[in-house]
Scaffold this motif. Structure first.
Motif, PDB file in Angstrom:
ATOM      1  N   ARG A  67       0.836  -1.196   0.000  1.00 57.96           N
ATOM      2  CA  ARG A  67       0.000   0.000   0.000  1.00 57.96           C
ATOM      3  C   ARG A  67       0.873   1.249   0.000  1.00 57.96           C
ATOM      4  NH1 ARG A  67      -2.207   1.490   4.227  1.00 57.96           N
ATOM      5  NH2 ARG A  67      -2.200  -0.599   5.096  1.00 57.96           N
ATOM      6  N   GLN A  68       1.938   1.177   0.785  1.00 58.46           N
ATOM      7  CA  GLN A  68       2.838   2.328   0.819  1.00 58.46           C
ATOM      8  C   GLN A  68       3.455   2.617  -0.541  1.00 58.46           C
ATOM      9  OE1 GLN A  68       5.755   1.889   3.926  1.00 58.46           O
ATOM     10  NE2 GLN A  68       4.166   1.651   5.469  1.00 58.46           N
ATOM     11  N   GLN A  69       3.707   1.564  -1.302  1.00 57.01           N
ATOM     12  CA  GLN A  69       4.359   1.742  -2.595  1.00 57.01           C
ATOM     13  C   GLN A  69       3.346   1.878  -3.725  1.00 57.01           C
ATOM     14  OE1 GLN A  69       7.819   1.518  -2.883  1.00 57.01           O
ATOM     15  NE2 GLN A  69       8.148   1.126  -0.714  1.00 57.01           N
ATOM     16  N   GLY A  70       2.082   1.971  -3.376  1.00 61.67           N
ATOM     17  CA  GLY A  70       1.072   2.126  -4.409  1.00 61.67           C
ATOM     18  C   GLY A  70       0.725   0.843  -5.133  1.00 61.67           C
ATOM     19  N   TYR A  71       1.003  -0.268  -4.522  1.00 63.05           N
ATOM     20  CA  TYR A  71       0.609  -1.546  -5.097  1.00 63.05           C
ATOM     21  C   TYR A  71      -0.624  -2.090  -4.375  1.00 63.05           C
ATOM     22  CZ  TYR A  71       4.843  -2.076  -7.868  1.00 63.05           C
ATOM     23  OH  TYR A  71       5.825  -1.918  -8.802  1.00 63.05           O
ATOM     24  N   SER A  72      -1.343  -2.925  -5.077  1.00 67.94           N
ATOM     25  CA  SER A  72      -2.444  -3.633  -4.437  1.00 67.94           C
ATOM     26  C   SER A  72      -2.115  -5.121  -4.406  1.00 67.94           C
ATOM     27  CB  SER A  72      -3.740  -3.433  -5.212  1.00 67.94           C
ATOM     28  OG  SER A  72      -4.080  -2.079  -5.239  1.00 67.94           O
ATOM     29  N   VAL A  73      -2.778  -5.821  -3.532  1.00 65.26           N
ATOM     30  CA  VAL A  73      -2.515  -7.252  -3.452  1.00 65.26           C
ATOM     31  C   VAL A  73      -3.797  -8.048  -3.617  1.00 65.26           C
ATOM     32  CG1 VAL A  73      -0.392  -7.449  -2.131  1.00 65.26           C
ATOM     33  CG2 VAL A  73      -2.504  -6.933  -0.955  1.00 65.26           C
ATOM     34  N   MET A  74      -3.619  -9.176  -4.230  1.00 71.25           N
ATOM     35  CA  MET A  74      -4.728 -10.097  -4.407  1.00 71.25           C
ATOM     36  C   MET A  74      -4.311 -11.369  -3.690  1.00 71.25           C
ATOM     37  SD  MET A  74      -6.452 -10.666  -8.045  1.00 71.25           S
ATOM     38  CE  MET A  74      -7.501 -12.065  -8.329  1.00 71.25           C
ATOM     39  N   ILE A  75      -5.089 -11.766  -2.704  1.00 74.65           N
ATOM     40  CA  ILE A  75      -4.698 -12.879  -1.858  1.00 74.65           C
ATOM     41  C   ILE A  75      -5.584 -14.076  -2.133  1.00 74.65           C
ATOM     42  CG2 ILE A  75      -4.377 -13.635   0.514  1.00 74.65           C
ATOM     43  CD1 ILE A  75      -4.325 -10.529   1.154  1.00 74.65           C
ATOM     44  N   LEU A  76      -4.973 -15.202  -2.383  1.00 71.42           N
ATOM     45  CA  LEU A  76      -5.729 -16.420  -2.658  1.00 71.42           C
ATOM     46  C   LEU A  76      -5.282 -17.524  -1.721  1.00 71.42           C
ATOM     47  CD1 LEU A  76      -7.501 -15.545  -4.850  1.00 71.42           C
ATOM     48  CD2 LEU A  76      -5.389 -15.366  -6.078  1.00 71.42           C
ATOM     49  N   GLN A  77      -6.230 -18.334  -1.315  1.00 72.41           N
ATOM     50  CA  GLN A  77      -5.911 -19.473  -0.455  1.00 72.41           C
ATOM     51  C   GLN A  77      -5.884 -20.744  -1.284  1.00 72.41           C
ATOM     52  OE1 GLN A  77      -7.792 -19.033   3.729  1.00 72.41           O
ATOM     53  NE2 GLN A  77      -9.400 -18.520   2.309  1.00 72.41           N
ATOM     54  N   SER A  78      -4.902 -21.571  -1.039  1.00 72.25           N
ATOM     55  CA  SER A  78      -4.851 -22.833  -1.767  1.00 72.25           C
ATOM     56  C   SER A  78      -5.455 -23.974  -0.957  1.00 72.25           C
ATOM     57  CB  SER A  78      -3.403 -23.188  -2.108  1.00 72.25           C
ATOM     58  OG  SER A  78      -2.711 -23.576  -0.930  1.00 72.25           O
ATOM     59  N   GLY A  79      -5.579 -23.776   0.342  1.00 74.08           N
ATOM     60  CA  GLY A  79      -6.066 -24.863   1.175  1.00 74.08           C
ATOM     61  C   GLY A  79      -5.176 -26.084   1.092  1.00 74.08           C
ATOM     62  N   ASP A  80      -3.927 -25.867   0.760  1.00 68.06           N
ATOM     63  CA  ASP A  80      -2.972 -26.963   0.581  1.00 68.06           C
ATOM     64  C   ASP A  80      -3.440 -27.966  -0.460  1.00 68.06           C
ATOM     65  OD1 ASP A  80      -0.726 -26.327   1.991  1.00 68.06           O
ATOM     66  OD2 ASP A  80      -1.414 -27.213   3.858  1.00 68.06           O
ATOM     67  N   ASN A  81      -4.159 -27.467  -1.444  1.00 71.32           N
ATOM     68  CA  ASN A  81      -4.653 -28.322  -2.511  1.00 71.32           C
ATOM     69  C   ASN A  81      -4.012 -27.860  -3.817  1.00 71.32           C
ATOM     70  OD1 ASN A  81      -6.196 -29.134  -4.765  1.00 71.32           O
ATOM     71  ND2 ASN A  81      -7.969 -29.501  -3.460  1.00 71.32           N
ATOM     72  N   ILE A 138     -11.947 -13.169   6.858  1.00 72.57           N
ATOM     73  CA  ILE A 138     -11.395 -13.030   5.512  1.00 72.57           C
ATOM     74  C   ILE A 138     -11.348 -14.368   4.802  1.00 72.57           C
ATOM     75  CG2 ILE A 138      -9.320 -12.455   4.216  1.00 72.57           C
ATOM     76  CD1 ILE A 138      -8.702 -10.404   6.437  1.00 72.57           C
ATOM     77  N   ALA A 139     -10.926 -15.381   5.531  1.00 69.87           N
ATOM     78  CA  ALA A 139     -10.827 -16.702   4.926  1.00 69.87           C
ATOM     79  C   ALA A 139     -12.190 -17.148   4.418  1.00 69.87           C
ATOM     80  CB  ALA A 139     -10.266 -17.704   5.934  1.00 69.87           C
ATOM     81  N   ALA A 140     -13.215 -16.897   5.196  1.00 69.21           N
ATOM     82  CA  ALA A 140     -14.565 -17.299   4.784  1.00 69.21           C
ATOM     83  C   ALA A 140     -14.978 -16.561   3.520  1.00 69.21           C
ATOM     84  CB  ALA A 140     -15.561 -17.020   5.906  1.00 69.21           C
ATOM     85  N   ILE A 141     -14.726 -15.266   3.496  1.00 70.50           N
ATOM     86  CA  ILE A 141     -15.096 -14.479   2.320  1.00 70.50           C
ATOM     87  C   ILE A 141     -14.335 -14.972   1.092  1.00 70.50           C
ATOM     88  CG2 ILE A 141     -15.022 -12.179   1.276  1.00 70.50           C
ATOM     89  CD1 ILE A 141     -16.992 -12.116   3.428  1.00 70.50           C
ATOM     90  N   GLU A 142     -13.045 -15.162   1.270  1.00 71.92           N
ATOM     91  CA  GLU A 142     -12.232 -15.569   0.120  1.00 71.92           C
ATOM     92  C   GLU A 142     -12.724 -16.896  -0.433  1.00 71.92           C
ATOM     93  OE1 GLU A 142      -9.110 -17.145  -2.332  1.00 71.92           O
ATOM     94  OE2 GLU A 142      -9.910 -18.075  -0.537  1.00 71.92           O
ATOM     95  N   GLU A 143     -13.012 -17.802   0.460  1.00 70.98           N
ATOM     96  CA  GLU A 143     -13.499 -19.121   0.054  1.00 70.98           C
ATOM     97  C   GLU A 143     -14.752 -19.022  -0.801  1.00 70.98           C
ATOM     98  OE1 GLU A 143     -12.594 -21.794   3.750  1.00 70.98           O
ATOM     99  OE2 GLU A 143     -14.571 -22.265   2.947  1.00 70.98           O
ATOM    100  N   GLU A 144     -15.732 -18.353  -0.250  1.00 74.83           N
ATOM    101  CA  GLU A 144     -17.004 -18.211  -0.961  1.00 74.83           C
ATOM    102  C   GLU A 144     -16.795 -17.473  -2.279  1.00 74.83           C
ATOM    103  OE1 GLU A 144     -20.263 -18.889  -0.430  1.00 74.83           O
ATOM    104  OE2 GLU A 144     -19.963 -20.078   1.376  1.00 74.83           O
ATOM    105  N   ALA A 145     -16.023 -16.398  -2.184  1.00 72.67           N
ATOM    106  CA  ALA A 145     -15.828 -15.562  -3.363  1.00 72.67           C
ATOM    107  C   ALA A 145     -15.241 -16.379  -4.501  1.00 72.67           C
ATOM    108  CB  ALA A 145     -14.924 -14.393  -3.023  1.00 72.67           C
TER     109      ALA A 145
END
Lengths: 327, 327
Positions: free
Chosen positions: A88-102, B80-87
């Motif tokens: 955020r400080q550097q003007g970037y955004s992040v997209m966070i994804l969960q893999s659920g170890d899958n 957040i985890a719940a939202i990300e999952e559903e999303a």
DNA sequence: AAAGCCCCTGCAAACGTTTGCGAAAATGTT
DNA sequence: AACATTTTCGCAAACGTTTGCAGGGGCTTT
């Protein structure tokens, strides 16, 4: 969507779109008078530039991707928080994804990131990730990939992790210095390279390996039950070493259940993010493996990559021992 | 960026861009033969549609925003985890921003979300948020805002929170039913509406309010020291009630330090997300205030909003008591 | 007075898609 | 063989922005 665009502004003011665009970014070509007009109208009309259009046009969306096993994890959430902060400080955004170890979900996540044309990806691979193809595609698109924590045994990639060996070694040294011979050392999933590194360093450093018992626990619960069985009958181990917070909490639950006094009846040392050790009394002595620091370091490497640094390195965050009262 | 586009595909195949586009989405207008050709080439060329272009064109980016005080928090990370999952399941992406409980940062975050033309925002406001203007702008752009957990005292908005009063009441009832009279009840920051609600419900429900002591702790550490002072001399309270996980962990540390046996010497009950109670032995009895459930409910309300539901409601996630061995 | 120069502004293309509409090609109908 | 219909495809505009380039007007310079 009642959205105001440059076009609308230009129409109201009777100027061209390009003039409006330049005025808003303080381009020297535009006179102060028109600049003032445009800026004022933009204010009152609540103009907000359409990020999608900018990204499409400029081919630079300042968007970073993170693929992590789980957000709700005491290590990764600190990592993510560090990345988000810096970004955020550097003007970037992040997209966070969960893999659920899958691994399959992981591949889909990477696809999504590719489609969003992120300009960099932080990835912590799943234990079952064998296909490196999704990552290679990213690299083929010139998108830097920074592997963190759980990194692949894959040539020529950027790996940033806790100084696993060093950390385990430090813990072993602390045990040696305390004159402890009989240690119950609990490690995680043996398939993970992180486990291997920590285990190897630990056994290499520990002074009396033959009187130690090295075991594996795949979960909090398994750490709990294993500790219970190993510590419910005499002779007790003098100390327990826990490779991670997950294991530490499981172990501690067993110790609480058995009513063992720390450090009198049993000593404890762990590799930890730093949060859990302080929950207990006495505070658990641990070697710090900070997700937050890992995030900071990873981010800086990412920035270097984006700015042209193509060297594939293996970095580690330094670690230090935090003395509690459990040893 | 070595990226393949529809244009490139169409040129190679000698067809038009539109045909390529339609072929890839299985449009009935296109013959099976060309479809096959296009799909095959897309495969070998690793075509990945440019999300930015699609979003710009379709004006629908299926992107949701979350503004949260901190990601590294055991309640919000579950949310957040719940939202990300559903999303992800519904084909949405999420953009997560931390406010650090700073109203100015929060405003900037909201601006960023507006610029990205998100189609919905989940927001947990900071304690110092007074300006509702950034939120109103979103609403003016027809972007639904779902407030969760820390919700504003603001008319006509969508608020989704834990059933605070009900949860505190359930805990008090459990204490009543156990025939406990002398309770040390520890609450959080009294300035927060969440604290007020829980405290009021608790005192209204508890059967012997006069023999109870209600105190405030602003942090883990304060909960620890306060518990220590209140439980280090006889007569001990029969039970401790902890309003949150933060307080529970502080209290438990004091109890461990004092060597008090649970439930023999002292009983414990808490409102909790569910993670920490299981770390202890015996497992702490708690009323579940699940960030995960809150996330699920919030997401469903968000979907309803996006699909046209404009009713501004105040929802709560139901809570239930989970019996451990601490009461 | 013609030429040169600086200020300011607009034109138009481009980024990669989607999609309404029209038209060519293929097929079917008298 | 002429016409109607269906199948298959391409044209072009649009989404909102950025940016190279050209050009008009006013000024100074010879």
């Amino acid at each position: 969507m009642n959205t105001t665009t440059l076009k609308k502004i230009s129409e109201v003011l009777g100027i061209s779109i390009s003039t409006a665009s330049r005025a808003l970014k303080n381009h020297p070509d535009i006179s102060e008078k028109t600049k003032a007009k445009v800026i004022e109208l933009a204010q009152t009309l609540d103009y907000e530039p359409n990020a999608n259009a900018i990204h499409l046009r400029t081919n630079n969306n300042r968007l970073l991707g993170i693929v992590v096993p789980s957000i709700s994890n005491f290590f990764y959430d600190a990592f993510i928080a560090a990345i988000e902060e810096e970004a955020r400080q550097q003007g970037y955004s992040v997209m966070i994804l969960q893999s659920g170890d899958n691994a399959e979900v992981e591949a889909n996540n990477l696809k999504l990131l590719r489609q969003n044309r992120v300009c960099g990806v932080f990835a912590c691979i799943t234990p079952t990730t064998t296909q490196m193809q999704p990552f290679e595609k990213l690299l083929a698109m010139q998108i830097p990939v920074v592997f963190f924590d759980k990194v692949p045994d894959y040539a020529n990639c950027i790996r940033i992790s806790i100084a696993d060996a060093e950390a385990a070694s430090m813990a072993a040294t602390a045990l040696n210095e305390a004159g402890i011979k009989k240690v119950l050392a609990i490690f995680g999933n043996p398939a993970m390279s992180i486990t291997k590194k920590r285990m190897q360093a630990f056994s290499n450093t520990i002074q009396f390996p033959k009187s130690c018992r090295l075991i594996h626990a795949h979960s909090f619960y398994e750490a709990y039950t294993l500790t219970k069985t190993h510590c419910s009958h005499k002779p007790l181990p003098e100390a327990v070493f826990c490779m991670s917070d997950e294991i530490l909490t499981g172990t501690m639950k067993a110790i609480l259940e058995l009513g063992l006094q720390i450090p009198k009846q049993i000593k404890v040392i762990a590799l930890s993010n730093g949060f859990f050790p302080q929950l207990y009394y006495p505070i658990i002595t641990y070697v710090e493996t900070s997700g937050y620091q890992l995030g900071k370091l990873s981010f800086h490497k990412m920035m270097a990559c984006i700015n042209g640094d193509r060297t594939s390195t293996e970095l580690t965050v330094p670690c230090s021992i935090i003395k509690g009262g459990s040893l």
